[in-house]
Scaffold this active site. Sequence first.
Site, PDB file in Angstrom:
ATOM      1  N   ARG A   1       0.840  -1.195   0.000  1.00 43.45           N
ATOM      2  CA  ARG A   1       0.000   0.000   0.000  1.00 43.45           C
ATOM      3  C   ARG A   1       0.873   1.243   0.000  1.00 43.45           C
ATOM      4  O   ARG A   1       1.933   1.264   0.636  1.00 43.45           O
ATOM      5  CB  ARG A   1      -0.898   0.027   1.243  1.00 43.45           C
ATOM      6  CG  ARG A   1      -2.048  -0.961   1.212  1.00 43.45           C
ATOM      7  CD  ARG A   1      -3.121  -0.549   0.194  1.00 43.45           C
ATOM      8  NE  ARG A   1      -4.260  -1.441   0.192  1.00 43.45           N
ATOM      9  CZ  ARG A   1      -4.464  -2.443  -0.675  1.00 43.45           C
ATOM     10  NH1 ARG A   1      -3.585  -2.686  -1.636  1.00 43.45           N
ATOM     11  NH2 ARG A   1      -5.555  -3.192  -0.591  1.00 43.45           N
TER      12      ARG A   1
ATOM     13  N   HIS B   1      -0.764   0.174  -9.792  1.00 45.31           N
ATOM     14  CA  HIS B   1      -1.442  -0.784  -8.904  1.00 45.31           C
ATOM     15  C   HIS B   1      -1.887  -2.042  -9.674  1.00 45.31           C
ATOM     16  O   HIS B   1      -3.071  -2.394  -9.697  1.00 45.31           O
ATOM     17  CB  HIS B   1      -2.649  -0.111  -8.221  1.00 45.31           C
ATOM     18  CG  HIS B   1      -3.075  -0.811  -6.957  1.00 45.31           C
ATOM     19  ND1 HIS B   1      -3.493  -0.145  -5.836  1.00 45.31           N
ATOM     20  CD2 HIS B   1      -3.154  -2.132  -6.644  1.00 45.31           C
ATOM     21  CE1 HIS B   1      -3.829  -1.018  -4.886  1.00 45.31           C
ATOM     22  NE2 HIS B   1      -3.620  -2.225  -5.371  1.00 45.31           N
TER      23      HIS B   1
HETATM   24  C1  OXD Z   1      -5.796  -6.054  -3.091  1.00 46.71           C
HETATM   25  C2  OXD Z   1      -5.310  -5.113  -4.104  1.00 46.71           C
HETATM   26  O1  OXD Z   1      -5.819  -5.713  -1.906  1.00 46.71           O
HETATM   27  O2  OXD Z   1      -5.532  -5.372  -5.299  1.00 46.71           O
HETATM   28  O3  OXD Z   1      -6.159  -7.180  -3.450  1.00 46.71           O
HETATM   29  O4  OXD Z   1      -4.720  -4.083  -3.759  1.00 46.71           O
END
Ligand code: OXD
Length: 310
Positions: free
Chosen positions: A225, A273
Amino acid sequence: MSRIVVATSKPEATRHWLSVMQAALPEFEIVGWEPGEPATGARYAIVWAPPKDFFDQEKNLEALFNLGAGVDALIALPNLPDIPLFRLQDAGMAAQMTEYVVHHLASLSRGFSTYAQQQRQSHWEQLSPPNYANWPVGVMGLGKLGSHVAQELAKLGYPVAGWARSHRQVDGVEIFHGAAQFEKFLSRSRVLINLLPLTDDTRGIINHELLASLMPDSVIINIARGGHVVDDDLLKALNSGRIQLAVLDVFNQEPLPAEHPYWSHPKVRVTPHVAAVTLDDQAAVQISRGIRSLAQGQMPGGLVRRDIGY
Ligand code: OXD
């Protein structure tokens, strides 16, 4: 018949998951949630970043299934009901994450980025054979994803260590755990891969102190994250030469704003992402198995512990 509702942040994603899940659970009635429509009265919800009003409206829910591995955003919602929440445990993500890491790591350790430059100059030169000992990898977070990545890198010959909150065993991986062993773990790591969950304890963990504790000339790979990183500290460490490269898939603000320095920084690789995306078939198998178990009174895997945040 029990009803299931699908709620995501985008109508097209809701429609997509509605059809995927309906095919996987033909014995259930599955509906898509739409703002402004009456409550569906569903018993189970399949969600990914659901709209704000969703939980205010759906009051009959008995369990939630998250269409991803990370539940940080969901847990932060003030109106999240106090019912069992399940997250995807792997669903094809561990293999994708490994591939992502190997791609970036091998471009350094095997010299592929140097060969790309050589090609631009029509220059033929074989670099020295790979020396994996020069690339000690440290994986922060040893859940399903972190353990898999660590194990696969160890199989390729990299010296791999893993760090987690509490002790665990991962084949071929040297384990460090708890706050007391963090510094030791960092000081033997040159390639730091972050796969921690985002919690109050881990927010901002990739900061000045951590970056200063790694081996010189280190590489950061963040596929967890954006909230784990203190961006100013990372930029300073890159600019000072303390860190040679940051491979970043996740950001404090997503999409990454066009004016953000990461975009044009010569020592940063940005991806949007995508290190691991939820795969339809595997997610459908895992969630449908979970819903069927619950409906039969059994507890499926992937239950989130709210007290620790994952
Ligand atoms: C997840 C993401 O948490 O794709 O699966 O970030």
